[in-house]
Design a protein around this motif. Structure first.
Motif, PDB file in Angstrom:
ATOM      1  N   ALA A 412       7.229  -0.404  -0.739  1.00 14.06           N
ATOM      2  CA  ALA A 412       7.501   1.033  -0.838  1.00 14.06           C
ATOM      3  C   ALA A 412       8.772   1.273  -1.637  1.00 14.06           C
ATOM      4  N   ARG A 413       9.765   0.410  -1.416  1.00 14.90           N
ATOM      5  CA  ARG A 413      11.004   0.544  -2.177  1.00 14.90           C
ATOM      6  C   ARG A 413      10.759   0.332  -3.664  1.00 14.90           C
ATOM      7  N   LYS A 414       9.746  -0.505  -3.965  1.00 13.54           N
ATOM      8  CA  LYS A 414       9.408  -0.743  -5.373  1.00 13.54           C
ATOM      9  C   LYS A 414       8.394   0.286  -5.880  1.00 13.54           C
ATOM     10  N   GLU A 415       8.138   1.295  -5.050  1.00 17.19           N
ATOM     11  CA  GLU A 415       7.148   2.318  -5.388  1.00 17.19           C
ATOM     12  C   GLU A 415       5.757   1.708  -5.562  1.00 17.19           C
ATOM     13  N   LEU A 416       5.472   0.594  -4.962  1.00 21.65           N
ATOM     14  CA  LEU A 416       4.141   0.000  -5.031  1.00 21.65           C
ATOM     15  C   LEU A 416       3.371   0.438  -3.794  1.00 21.65           C
TER      16      LEU A 416
END
Lengths: 514, 962
Positions: A412-416
């Motif tokens: 989520a932090r990597k927007e994945l």
């Protein structure tokens, strides 16, 4: 004259008696105590030292049930405590607790960390033939490094900047200078502390082997998967504290993936395994455990469930574990508390089986509902009192569900959002919660993951740390920007710790508040 | 001046001594019927502070030579004294040697029968003690016992005495109705009407017809009684020049003035000398002492204890006379309960062989081999009838010490030169000392039968617990001494010793202890002698310098210790002993004992200058010494920072300085040939005591109730400083910023007239512990001046002697009155449940104006239900400081000696008969009228006057030889 001669011989003997063997006499080797010079001579002794290190860590987190203060009550989810000391936190975010000085003192952690460091030094120097094999030597080294890493990670989460002790403290001249001054040791930046903890975790991973559920010390001592779980936690915390440091996020993904693939552990399916699965998980050494603190009456490593506010059973349980309803210490499931509201209003949670598995009468009696994670017990056979019960619930530190949700958070932090949602749904599915249908933006995902963690790990002292790592404070009325700017989410340092080591500076937010 | 003095491995004439030595001969003390001579030493020698801790028979005391140096982060006020080394017939014992074992309350010298003592020499300066190198830092007391002599026929001695200890004067307690009336009076005086009617008056006072509360138990009557002392000594000596002997047997039975207490002692000593050929002499010494201490209720089942605080007789701690107590409880309190077992027995056994072989006329080789065995045993059973749990409690404890010593040394004595002008003496030798300690103790609790008082299989395994401990230490010493004398007028000398101890790490184990001394007999100088000899018989000036050492009592302190069996469970686990993790026994460091390979000797450097003067045909003699004694590298507990995980540990960091002077003046009022002879002697010593170094850059050390400041004496009080007793609230200073008057902290009651007002040290108009409870540098529990005054009067065959000692300058804390009053104004109803002493001789604040008039104490009122407590009688305030000045007559005795000139003596076959009467502790003057006994204080200055009084003893006795 002959007589005189014999006297001379007598005298010569006396002289010899008097002057020979003197220096040997001065080496009086104690038999009533054991000490570093003689102790490190066998695997069995090294094994006992490592057991001592685990025990020190156990004492550090269990003293006055500190682990709940640091990681649970500060999270403000589900349980609203009736205990007046816990109310210092819940009411106004005041961490300077009455009668709980130990919560501000890091001494017990340093005992565990320093002892682990000392063990590593000694075992390293012990020849392999003192051990059953090189693997056994490595295992002990790896477990010690794990405890050291875990301890520093806890301190970094509780106090942020702390001193690093990178020496085996065994002699007073390491602590007192020649002119009689205390050797001071200042706090170092939290990221350096995390680096130090990571280094030890990596060392541990390099030395330990994977284990399998059912192995005799599964989960209560560290195996390779425990160390990887720790590494995943440290990395993600690091990322949270260092602007989403991408390298750290990647490390967290790699570590969690390795645990999920290699640990041998599997998730508890709360739907199918039901109460049995839940009980196995709490009692410990279950198929889903990665690292936990052992509490077991069988092994003589337990304590009596006790209705006092100095232990985690007293602080979480209620009737019918107790003979009558407790209205002074036990928490209640305050509908206004974060999490309870979600459970009541979110349609997805309508059939979340964890409500009934984790809690006693969750839906029916919010006032006297309680968390059952520390309720497992066996009768004290020495007593005829039915309420004389020894605790059987381990204190769960890491388990497999944690790895899925950490990986989800990292993604989520990597927007994945894809992989993130997939891991999130894996956990939701085990609790009869439908697949996630909310927003795929980072903020929505982070909230969804926080919520999932909140219910999954309730009582396991995660939510307080999760809030700091995820920078998510919904439902914590006393947190504000000004407080966070001064790192008010960290715990204050006990003044006597500072007065003995004046290089320590108080955390900014707490200056003048003690 | 022709007296012989023992200075360690040598006997020298007093005139040749160049260091500070005080000597006591047996004649000076033989007429005093004591069990233990330690209380008398300070009356006979200067520069010695004698500490009384108890009046119990054979109870422990302490002797301090030239100022205390005992310092520490958490001192035991009963033991924090720098005790000297004792050398009895060449056998060295320091109290550190006994520390691991000496758990009984018996004084060390109580193992020695005073009738066996021939001489006592006290070595005070570094040079004198230097030959004892590592053990001489606190001074040395050398005791020689009586030896065999060549006599035509054996000489028998028999002496006996009978003493009576009258019941001591007791603190007057109010009993029964008087107590109720006094307490009700207080309530009616101080409480408001609505408080009186609120039903909060303690039931023990109001419910006067309840049998639980209408008693009149006279606790003091329960405890005290008249004590009887008996003493029997028998000895025989005789033999030839070649072989001679002395054997003595003594029996003492002393009952204490507290029921159930006393001591029974048997002593045996034998001394056998023989010469083989011209060159070999041998002396065999054996001593045996069996001490049976009856401790009443006072003896705990194991470990060491302080008889004062463990006896239930502290009048301030007694419960109210109004409560009902069972007969069993009464019997137990007075130590008379049948079915209770309480034994405390000590055995001391010493065997020592001393052999001398003359290698050359001037050179001899000496050997002394000694074996000492000490054992202390405690048997204990407390029956179920008096235990609240209703179970039986049995205990057995045993403490052993074994000591082996071997000394070998050469001694030289040689005169050279034309008129034997040059005299050289020397000693060179080595000494090995080995101690082994073995302790064990066992206890059991359970619902056993009271019929059996030992531990056996009626207890289950869980009910029995115990431990054993074994430890050892060794000390090796090489020593030498050389002295040179020219023309009997000029003397120089030096000592050197190298000592090693097993208690220290390899690198710091050995230490060197040097000393130098010199003397000059001015009065013998030919150019002076003609001018002064009419009034000066003898004048010698002398000086010395040296370094001595001392070690700590713990055998294995240098090792970092590991604890076995640690499981890290901080919660209550009932009977479960959590000692493992994951099934493996845990091992962790002991956080109170960090390794310290550099732990080493404590060192004392001392110099001394002095003179000896005899005048007017030896009718006046004066000895004077001035000294400076700097003790360094003293052990002090340093608290460690949290990052270490360790708590604290002692290190060689602190320093204490003592300096002062001492003098002894003896004056024969009449010529020595007179029928009437009177000798007056006055000893006077002034000692200044300072802390000279503390850890962490001389940071003030503030402990629980005491502390240290560099430049101030040891053991300062931590107290509020009393300013005044307030009459009117207008007296309170007003904070100019807030307009609020001075107040106490919020947890205390607000200030009312009659309360004590303390100094607001930090000027914040708020009295609290954080800022106003400080070390007070104005008071010190250490006396400045100590001394003695003695009279010896002889008229023909009559004699009279009186010995006394005094101490001035100590500030002591009246813990006794404090604990009487402290239950008032404190919250709760402790005041009602505790006994009440008759305090009518003191003045208390009653009404406005009393404070200005200077009453003794603030208003004494039971804290009322509606107002909080101000803790006005708290112990930590200077209100309780009193002067510790006292002058105490230790003994006075009168006697008549018949000898062979008296005709009837032949008829009854005696060669000598002495009949005497003696009184111990006949009189004591003290400046403070508020403390019970100013001579009984602990190291922190707290008065002991609440336990075992030093009772007066009246004795009659006879002493015969035939």
């Amino acid at each position: 004259m002959k007589q005189i001669k014999s006297f001379k011989i007598y005298i010569v003997v006396l002289c010899l008696l008097g002057s020979a063997s003197c220096s040997d006499l001065l080496d009086q080797e104690p038999i009533s105590i054991t000490h570093p010079d003689v102790f490190w001579d066998s695997q069995a002794n090294a094994e006992q030292a490592v057991a001592g290190a685990y025990s020190l860590f156990k004492e550090a987190i269990m003293t006055q049930s500190n682990f709940l203060y640091w990681g649970e009550w500060t999270g403000m989810t589900f349980m609203n405590s009736r205990n007046w000391i816990v109310n210092y936190i819940e009411g106004s975010g005041n961490y300077v607790l009455a009668y709980r000085d130990a919560s501000m003192n890091w001494k017990n952690f340093y005992r565990a960390a320093n002892w682990a460091y000392t063990i590593e030094q000694y075992i390293e120097d012990m020849p392999v033939d003192m051990f059953d094999s090189q693997t056994e030597k490595d295992r002990l080294l790896g477990e010690a490094a794990f405890i050291r890493s875990l301890t520093y990670f806890y301190m970094a989460r509780i106090w942020g900047d702390v001193p690093i002790v990178e020496q085996s403290i065994e002699s007073s001249d390491q602590l007192i200078s020649e002119d009689g001054y205390i050797v001071e040791n200042a706090r170092v930046d939290e990221l350096q502390v995390l680096d130090y903890a990571l280094e030890a975790a990596n060392k541990s991973i390099g030395l330990l082997q994977y284990s399998t559920p059912g192995a005799s010390n599964w989960a209560i001592t560290a195996n390779k998967a425990s160390a990887e779980a720790l590494k995943a936690h440290i990395s993600l915390w690091y990322a949270g504290r260092d602007n989403d440091n991408p390298e750290m996020i990647q490390q967290a993904i790699d570590a969690t993936t390795s645990v999920i693939n290699n640990s041998g552990a599997s998730l508890i399916d709360y739907v199918n395994e039901g109460k049995e699965g839940f009980d196995e998980m709490c009692i410990g050494q279950s198929k889903t455990g990665l690292f936990e603190i052992n509490i077991s009456a069988d092994m003589n490593e337990s304590f009596r469930l006790l209705q006092y506010d100095d232990n985690h059973t007293g602080l979480t349980l209620n009737y019918p574990v107790w003979q009558s309803v407790n209205t002074g210490i036990s928490p209640y499931m305050d509908p206004d508390f974060y999490g309870n509201e979600m459970m009541a209003t979110d349609a997805d949670r309508a059939n979340d089986v964890r409500k009934d598995l984790f809690f006693y009468e969750y839906g029916t009696n919010a006032d006297y509902s309680y968390l059952q994670k520390y309720s497992h017990s066996t009768q004290d056979e020495a007593s005829e009192d039915a309420y004389a019960q020894f605790s059987e619930s381990n204190i769960l530190i890491f388990r497999l569900a944690d790895m899925y949700l950490l990986r989800a958070e990292a993604n989520a932090r990597k927007e994945l959002s894809g992989p993130a949602i997939s891991d999130l749904n894996e956990i939701r599915s085990k609790a009869n919660v439908p697949d996630y249908t909310g927003g795929t933006d980072r903020e929505s995902l982070m909230k969804a993951i926080f919520d999932e963690r909140a219910i999954e790990f309730v009582g396991e002292a995660q939510s307080g740390y999760d809030r700091i790592r995820m920078d998510y404070y919904d439902g914590v009325p006393w947190v504000n920007q000004a407080r966070n700017a001064k790192k008010g989410y960290f715990w204050p340092v006990l003044p006597s710790v500072i007065s003995r080591n004046p290089s320590i500076l108080q955390t900014e937010y707490w200056r003048g508040k003690l | 001046m022709d007296d012989v003095v023992l200075i360690g491995y040598q006997k020298v004439f007093k005139r040749d001594v160049t260091s500070a030595v005080s000597s006591i001969k047996s004649d000076d003390i033989e007429g005093i019927p004591v069990l233990d001579v330690s209380g008398l030493i300070a009356t006979q020698a200067t520069g010695i502070q004698s500490v009384n801790m108890t009046g119990a028979p054979a109870g422990r005391g302490a002797l301090i030579i030239r100022g205390n140096t005992s310092i520490g982060g958490d001192i035991d006020a009963d033991l924090a004294y720098s005790s000297p080394l004792y050398v009895i017939d060449g056998v060295q014992t320091s109290l550190e040697d006994l520390a691991g074992y000496g758990v009984s309350n018996v004084d060390f010298l109580a193992s020695l029968n005073p009738n066996d003592i021939a001489s006592i020499d006290v070595l005070k300066d570094a040079s004198a003690a230097a030959i004892y190198g590592s053990r001489g830092a606190n001074g040395v007391i050398i005791i020689e016992t009586k030896k065999g002599v060549a006599l035509d026929k054996p000489e028998f001695s028999f002496s006996t005495s009978l003493g009576l200890q009258p019941k001591p004067n007791l603190v007057p307690m109010l009993v029964g109705g008087a107590e109720r009336q006094a307490k009700m009076g207080m309530i009616q005086r101080w409480w408001h009407t609505d408080e009186l009617q609120s039903g909060q008056t303690p039931m023990v006072l109001t419910d006067s017809i309840n049998p639980a509360f209408n008693n009149n138990v006279d606790y003091q009557g329960l405890f005290y009684k008249t004590g009887i002392d008996q003493q029997y000594d028998f000895s025989v000596r005789g033999g030839s020049e070649k072989t001679n002997y002395r054997v003595s047997l003594g029996y003492d039975n002393q009952e204490g003035v507290i029921k159930g207490t006393g001591v029974d002692r048997v002593t045996f000593s034998s001394n056998l000398n023989f010469k083989a050929g011209e060159k070999f002499r041998n002396q065999l010494i054996t001593r045996f002492t069996h001490t049976d201490l009856q401790t009443g209720q006072g003896n705990p089942y194991q470990g060491s204890f302080n008889l004062n605080s463990s006896l239930p007789v502290d009048p301030a701690g007694l419960q109210s006379s109004l409560f009902y107590i069972t007969d069993e409880r009464k019997q137990s309190l007075s130590g008379e309960l049948e079915g209770k077992l309480n034994e405390d027995r000590t055995v001391n056994f010493t065997i020592s062989n001393f052999a001398t072989f003359d290698l050359l006329p001037s050179l001899s080789l000496n050997s002394q081999l000694s074996f000492v065995y000490d054992s202390n045993k405690k048997n204990f059973y407390e029956p179920s009838t008096i235990r609240t749990e209703g179970d039986g409690f049995a205990s057995y404890a045993l403490y052993n010490r074994k000591n082996l010593t071997a000394e070998t040394y050469l001694s030289l004595f040689k005169n050279i030169g034309a008129n034997n002008d040059h005299e050289v003496t020397g000693v060179l030798g080595n000494r090995v000392d080995y101690n082994k300690y073995e302790d064990m103790a066992m206890t059991a609790f359970g619902f056993g039968s009271d019929a059996i008082q030992t531990i056996n299989n009626r207890y289950t395994q869980d009910q029995i617990s115990g431990y054993t401990d074994i430890s050892a230490n060794a000390l090796v010493s090489y020593f030498g001494r050389v002295s040179y004398k020219y023309k009997n007028r000029y003397m120089v000398g030096g000592n050197f010793s190298i000592d090693g101890s097993s208690r220290f790490g390899k690198d710091v184990r050995w230490a060197k202890f040097p000393s130098l001394n010199a003397g000059w007999v001015i009065s013998d100088e030919p150019f002076l002698k003609p001018h002064i000899s009419s009034f000066i018989d003898y004048l010698k000036i002398r000086g010395s310098w040296g370094i001595n050492g001392k070690q700590f009592p713990e055998n294995y302190l240098r090792f970092g210790k590991y604890n076995l069996g640690y499981g890290g469970n901080p919660y209550w686990a009932n009977q479960m002993n959590v000692s493992s993790y994951g099934g493996v026994t845990g091992v962790i460091p002991n956080y109170d004992q960090i390794g310290n390979a550099s732990l080493s000797w404590e060192e004392t450097e001392q110099w001394n200058v002095g003179f000896d003067l005899d005048m007017f045909n030896r009718r006046v003699s004066l000895a004077f010494d001035a000294y400076n004694k700097s003790t360094d590298k003293l052990f002090f507990d340093v608290a460690f920072p949290a990052y270490s995980g360790y708590n604290s540990a002692p290190t060689n960091v602190a320093g204490v300085l003592n300096y002062g002077w001492e003098s002894m003046l003896r004056y024969h009022v009449f010529p020595r040939e007179n029928d009437l002879r009177m000798e007056l002697s006055v000893g006077f010593a002034q000692n200044k005591n300072y802390v000279s170094k503390l850890p962490n850059g001389n940071q003030d050390y503030i402990g629980g109730d005491y502390g240290y400041v560099v430049g101030r004496p040891l053991n300062l009080y931590k107290m509020f400083i009393n300013d005044y007793i307030i009459d009117d609230l207008d007296q309170l200073p007003v904070n100019p910023f807030t307009g609020e008057p001075l107040q106490g902290k919020s947890a205390w009651a607000s200030i009312r007239p009659g309360f004590p007002i303390w100094q607001d040290l930090n000027g914040d108009y708020l009295l609290n512990e954080e800022h106003d409870l400080k070390l007070t540098t104005d008071y010190s529990p250490i006396p400045d001046i100590t001394g003695s005054f003695n009279i010896n009067l002889q008229y023909k065959k009559w004699y009279f002697q009186a010995y006394s000692q005094f101490s001035f300058g100590a500030d002591i804390k009246n813990t006794v009155l404090n604990s009487y009053m402290d239950s008032y104004d404190r919250g709760g109803d402790d005041w009602a449940r505790r006994g009440l002493a008759d305090l009518s001789e003191y003045t208390f604040w009653q009404q406005p104006g009393d404070g200005a008039a200077g009453v003794d104490f603030p208003a004494m009122y039971p804290q009322s239900p509606t107002l909080g407590a101000f803790y006005g009688f708290r112990g930590n305030q200077t209100l309780w400081i009193e002067s510790g000045d006292y002058w105490k007559v230790n003994n006075a005795s009168i006697g008549y000696t018949f000898d062979q000139n008296d005709n009837f003596m032949k008829n009854i076959g005696l060669s000598r008969l002495r009949i005497y009467g003696a009184m111990l502790n006949p009189y004591q003057w003290q400046r403070s009228k508020k403390v019970v006994d100013a001579s009984m204080v602990d190291a922190k200055g707290h008065t002991y006057g609440n336990g075992y009084p030093q009772a007066r003893t009246i004795t009659i006795g006879i002493d015969t030889k035939f």
